[in-house]
Design a protein around this motif. Structure first.
Motif, PDB file in Angstrom:
ATOM      1  N   ALA A   6      -5.876  12.436  -3.409  1.00 46.02           N
ATOM      2  CA  ALA A   6      -6.210  13.857  -3.522  1.00 46.02           C
ATOM      3  C   ALA A   6      -6.024  14.580  -2.192  1.00 46.02           C
ATOM      4  N   GLY A   7      -6.270  13.866  -1.091  1.00 46.58           N
ATOM      5  CA  GLY A   7      -6.099  14.442   0.232  1.00 46.58           C
ATOM      6  C   GLY A   7      -4.665  14.367   0.742  1.00 46.58           C
ATOM      7  N   LYS A   8      -3.766  13.868  -0.090  1.00 43.18           N
ATOM      8  CA  LYS A   8      -2.342  13.736   0.254  1.00 43.18           C
ATOM      9  C   LYS A   8      -2.122  12.880   1.495  1.00 43.18           C
ATOM     10  N   LYS A   9      -2.963  11.868   1.636  1.00 42.10           N
ATOM     11  CA  LYS A   9      -2.847  10.930   2.755  1.00 42.10           C
ATOM     12  C   LYS A   9      -2.087   9.693   2.267  1.00 42.10           C
ATOM     13  N   TYR A  10      -0.822   9.901   1.971  1.00 45.08           N
ATOM     14  CA  TYR A  10      -0.036   8.884   1.293  1.00 45.08           C
ATOM     15  C   TYR A  10       0.211   7.639   2.140  1.00 45.08           C
ATOM     16  N   ASP A  11       0.400   7.794   3.438  1.00 50.91           N
ATOM     17  CA  ASP A  11       0.596   6.622   4.291  1.00 50.91           C
ATOM     18  C   ASP A  11      -0.662   5.756   4.316  1.00 50.91           C
ATOM     19  N   GLU A  12      -1.816   6.403   4.417  1.00 49.57           N
ATOM     20  CA  GLU A  12      -3.084   5.664   4.396  1.00 49.57           C
ATOM     21  C   GLU A  12      -3.302   5.008   3.037  1.00 49.57           C
ATOM     22  N   LEU A  13      -2.933   5.713   1.996  1.00 53.38           N
ATOM     23  CA  LEU A  13      -3.075   5.174   0.647  1.00 53.38           C
ATOM     24  C   LEU A  13      -2.192   3.944   0.459  1.00 53.38           C
ATOM     25  N   LEU A  14      -0.976   3.989   0.983  1.00 58.50           N
ATOM     26  CA  LEU A  14      -0.097   2.821   0.907  1.00 58.50           C
ATOM     27  C   LEU A  14      -0.727   1.611   1.583  1.00 58.50           C
ATOM     28  N   GLN A  15      -1.324   1.828   2.736  1.00 68.40           N
ATOM     29  CA  GLN A  15      -1.974   0.734   3.456  1.00 68.40           C
ATOM     30  C   GLN A  15      -3.142   0.178   2.648  1.00 68.40           C
ATOM     31  N   CYS A  16      -3.944   1.072   2.097  1.00 70.08           N
ATOM     32  CA  CYS A  16      -5.087   0.664   1.286  1.00 70.08           C
ATOM     33  C   CYS A  16      -4.628  -0.147   0.073  1.00 70.08           C
ATOM     34  N   CYS A  17      -3.612   0.344  -0.608  1.00 69.69           N
ATOM     35  CA  CYS A  17      -3.091  -0.353  -1.785  1.00 69.69           C
ATOM     36  C   CYS A  17      -2.524  -1.715  -1.415  1.00 69.69           C
ATOM     37  N   SER A  18      -1.823  -1.784  -0.312  1.00 73.21           N
ATOM     38  CA  SER A  18      -1.255  -3.063   0.135  1.00 73.21           C
ATOM     39  C   SER A  18      -2.351  -4.088   0.397  1.00 73.21           C
ATOM     40  N   GLU A  19      -3.436  -3.653   1.002  1.00 78.33           N
ATOM     41  CA  GLU A  19      -4.555  -4.559   1.264  1.00 78.33           C
ATOM     42  C   GLU A  19      -5.176  -5.061  -0.039  1.00 78.33           C
ATOM     43  N   ILE A  20      -5.334  -4.169  -0.986  1.00 77.33           N
ATOM     44  CA  ILE A  20      -5.889  -4.566  -2.284  1.00 77.33           C
ATOM     45  C   ILE A  20      -4.945  -5.532  -2.990  1.00 77.33           C
ATOM     46  N   LEU A  21      -3.655  -5.215  -2.971  1.00 71.80           N
ATOM     47  CA  LEU A  21      -2.676  -6.040  -3.671  1.00 71.80           C
ATOM     48  C   LEU A  21      -2.479  -7.406  -3.026  1.00 71.80           C
ATOM     49  N   GLU A  22      -2.774  -7.534  -1.744  1.00 73.99           N
ATOM     50  CA  GLU A  22      -2.732  -8.856  -1.104  1.00 73.99           C
ATOM     51  C   GLU A  22      -3.765  -9.780  -1.730  1.00 73.99           C
ATOM     52  N   TYR A  39       6.490   7.855  -4.313  1.00 76.24           N
ATOM     53  CA  TYR A  39       7.138   9.002  -4.944  1.00 76.24           C
ATOM     54  C   TYR A  39       6.952  10.258  -4.098  1.00 76.24           C
ATOM     55  N   PHE A  40       5.730  10.540  -3.698  1.00 73.76           N
ATOM     56  CA  PHE A  40       5.473  11.757  -2.942  1.00 73.76           C
ATOM     57  C   PHE A  40       6.019  11.688  -1.519  1.00 73.76           C
ATOM     58  N   LEU A  41       6.262  10.490  -1.026  1.00 73.15           N
ATOM     59  CA  LEU A  41       6.912  10.318   0.273  1.00 73.15           C
ATOM     60  C   LEU A  41       8.439  10.290   0.138  1.00 73.15           C
ATOM     61  N   LYS A  42       8.915  10.497  -1.083  1.00 71.15           N
ATOM     62  CA  LYS A  42      10.346  10.525  -1.399  1.00 71.15           C
ATOM     63  C   LYS A  42      11.037   9.190  -1.121  1.00 71.15           C
ATOM     64  N   ARG A  43      10.284   8.130  -1.300  1.00 69.72           N
ATOM     65  CA  ARG A  43      10.826   6.776  -1.172  1.00 69.72           C
ATOM     66  C   ARG A  43      10.986   6.235  -2.595  1.00 69.72           C
ATOM     67  N   TYR A  44      11.966   6.788  -3.282  1.00 67.37           N
ATOM     68  CA  TYR A  44      12.092   6.617  -4.721  1.00 67.37           C
ATOM     69  C   TYR A  44      12.435   5.197  -5.156  1.00 67.37           C
ATOM     70  N   GLU A  45      13.242   4.502  -4.389  1.00 73.29           N
ATOM     71  CA  GLU A  45      13.578   3.116  -4.759  1.00 73.29           C
ATOM     72  C   GLU A  45      12.325   2.242  -4.765  1.00 73.29           C
ATOM     73  N   LYS A  46      11.476   2.444  -3.783  1.00 72.68           N
ATOM     74  CA  LYS A  46      10.232   1.664  -3.726  1.00 72.68           C
ATOM     75  C   LYS A  46       9.277   2.079  -4.839  1.00 72.68           C
TER      76      LYS A  46
END
Length: 96
Positions: A6-22, A39-46
């Motif tokens: 919601a805060g559009k902190k996509y880089d932080e969200l990626l880190q958080c998700c990566s930690e959970i997914l580990e 998607y919102f970082l325009k990294r569409y392949e990922k």
């Protein structure tokens, strides 16, 4: 995760998700948020890769195909996007 999204902190969200997914590679919520972030970082392949994983875990959820369709559109893969969107509509109708 929602607050970061919601805060559009996509880089932080990626880190958080990566930690959970580990710890839990099949955490569907973390995979979806990771896909949203890419998607919102325009990294569409990922983002596409994440949605493919989400669909493997939740193959009957029409919203997963709708989201994947939007990514495919951004990649210029219009026919694939159309097919994915049709799949979403079919699944949605099956649920009704």
């Amino acid at each position: 995760m929602y607050d970061l999204f919601a805060g559009k902190k996509y880089d932080e969200l990626l880190q958080c998700c990566s930690e959970i997914l580990e710890k839990d590679p099949q955490n569907i919520e973390a995979l979806k948020y990771k896909a949203y972030s890419f998607y919102f970082l325009k990294r569409y392949e990922k983002a596409l890769w994440c949605y493919d994983m989400v669909i493997k875990l939740e193959p009957n959820n029409p919203s997963n195909y709708s989201a994947k369709s939007r990514v495919l559109e951004r990649l210029g893969r219009h026919q694939d996007a159309k097919e994915c969107y049709i799949k979403a509509l079919k699944l949605k109708n099956d649920l009704l």
